[in-house]
Design a protein around this motif. Structure first.
Motif, PDB file in Angstrom:
ATOM      1  N   LYS A  47      47.106   4.182  46.046  1.00 46.74           N
ATOM      2  CA  LYS A  47      47.543   4.943  47.231  1.00 46.74           C
ATOM      3  C   LYS A  47      49.060   5.026  47.321  1.00 46.74           C
ATOM      4  O   LYS A  47      49.622   6.111  47.472  1.00 46.74           O
ATOM      5  CB  LYS A  47      47.001   4.296  48.516  1.00 46.74           C
ATOM      6  N   THR A  48      49.724   3.895  47.244  1.00 45.05           N
ATOM      7  CA  THR A  48      51.185   3.865  47.375  1.00 45.05           C
ATOM      8  C   THR A  48      51.846   4.581  46.210  1.00 45.05           C
ATOM      9  O   THR A  48      52.803   5.346  46.399  1.00 45.05           O
ATOM     10  CB  THR A  48      51.677   2.406  47.490  1.00 45.05           C
ATOM     11  N   SER A  62      51.361   8.351  46.761  1.00 41.56           N
ATOM     12  CA  SER A  62      52.114   8.851  47.922  1.00 41.56           C
ATOM     13  C   SER A  62      53.612   8.845  47.638  1.00 41.56           C
ATOM     14  O   SER A  62      54.323   9.767  48.047  1.00 41.56           O
ATOM     15  CB  SER A  62      51.772   8.073  49.192  1.00 41.56           C
ATOM     16  N   LYS A  63      54.112   7.841  46.923  1.00 41.46           N
ATOM     17  CA  LYS A  63      55.542   7.832  46.564  1.00 41.46           C
ATOM     18  C   LYS A  63      55.894   8.998  45.647  1.00 41.46           C
ATOM     19  O   LYS A  63      56.940   9.630  45.804  1.00 41.46           O
ATOM     20  CB  LYS A  63      55.920   6.511  45.888  1.00 41.46           C
ATOM     21  N   VAL A 115      57.166   8.636  55.301  1.00 39.51           N
ATOM     22  CA  VAL A 115      56.155   7.856  54.614  1.00 39.51           C
ATOM     23  C   VAL A 115      55.821   6.650  55.476  1.00 39.51           C
ATOM     24  O   VAL A 115      56.716   5.896  55.876  1.00 39.51           O
ATOM     25  CB  VAL A 115      56.649   7.405  53.216  1.00 39.51           C
ATOM     26  N   ASP A 123      53.692   3.488  54.987  1.00 37.34           N
ATOM     27  CA  ASP A 123      52.922   2.642  54.078  1.00 37.34           C
ATOM     28  C   ASP A 123      52.306   1.497  54.876  1.00 37.34           C
ATOM     29  O   ASP A 123      53.000   0.832  55.649  1.00 37.34           O
ATOM     30  CB  ASP A 123      53.818   2.108  52.962  1.00 37.34           C
ATOM     31  N   SER A 179      49.795   5.797  53.689  1.00 37.81           N
ATOM     32  CA  SER A 179      49.118   5.059  52.638  1.00 37.81           C
ATOM     33  C   SER A 179      48.601   3.764  53.248  1.00 37.81           C
ATOM     34  O   SER A 179      49.368   2.832  53.480  1.00 37.81           O
ATOM     35  CB  SER A 179      50.112   4.766  51.502  1.00 37.81           C
TER      36      SER A 179
END
Length: 178
Positions: free
Chosen positions: A18-19, A22-23, A38, A40, A83
């Motif tokens: 996920k991270t 997303s990054k 973002v 997280d 995320s």
């Protein structure tokens, strides 16, 4: 590119990617000068939801708080990348209904793959009983029944997953080519 506000919610087991995805999506959106934020799950827990535990009630409250912030940003034209494991389907649906402009990304990898990727040793500690209420081991993960996007991180590259997300945002009108 021009944009509309939207929350892109990455959900999946710890270690699914996920991270990472997303990054990478955030980097692509920044290159296009998009307004974005973002959120997280790990960072939010250290700040916004500090003090919440890992009971079902606390996890749901954690997701509601993240959803509240995402809603405020989304309605103000920001692309929000969330995320968070968010293991329970009902609270994800609740947040989706509240936000409206919502893209659910199921970052899907089998449990054994997530365990193999576990750089923090969390799965090992959960299996030994050292960590209680660990999603996928001693606590359930309820996968989305109809995600907007599914990224199979055990079968596709990071770039393929990122492209799926960006192409979905374009096809839904959240990103418009100039």
């Amino acid at each position: 590119m021009q944009q509309r506000g939207v929350t892109v919610w990455f959900t999946g087991l710890s270690g699914a990617g996920k991270t990472t995805i997303s990054k990478a999506v955030a980097e692509q959106l920044r290159d296009r000068n998009c307004k974005l934020e973002v959120l997280d799950g790990d960072i939010v827990r250290q700040n916004l939801t500090k003090g919440l535990g890992f009971s079902k009630e606390d996890r749901d409250e954690n997701i509601r708080r993240i959803g509240f912030v995402a809603h405020l940003l989304t309605r103000n034209g920001v692309i929000v990348l969330v995320s968070a494991i968010s293991p329970y389907r009902a609270v994800r649906e609740e947040v989706k209904e509240r936000i409206g402009d919502f893209v659910e990304v199921f970052v899907n990898a089998p449990l054994n793959v997530c365990e193999d990727r576990d750089v923090k040793g969390l799965y090992k500690r959960a299996r030994s009983g050292e960590i209680q209420n660990f999603t996928g081991i001693s606590d359930p993960y309820e996968p989305p029944t109809n995600p907007t996007v599914e990224c199979r991180t055990d079968l596709e590259s990071e770039a393929e997953s990122v492209d799926k997300v960006l192409n979905t945002l374009k096809s839904m009108g959240y990103l418009i080519e100039d």
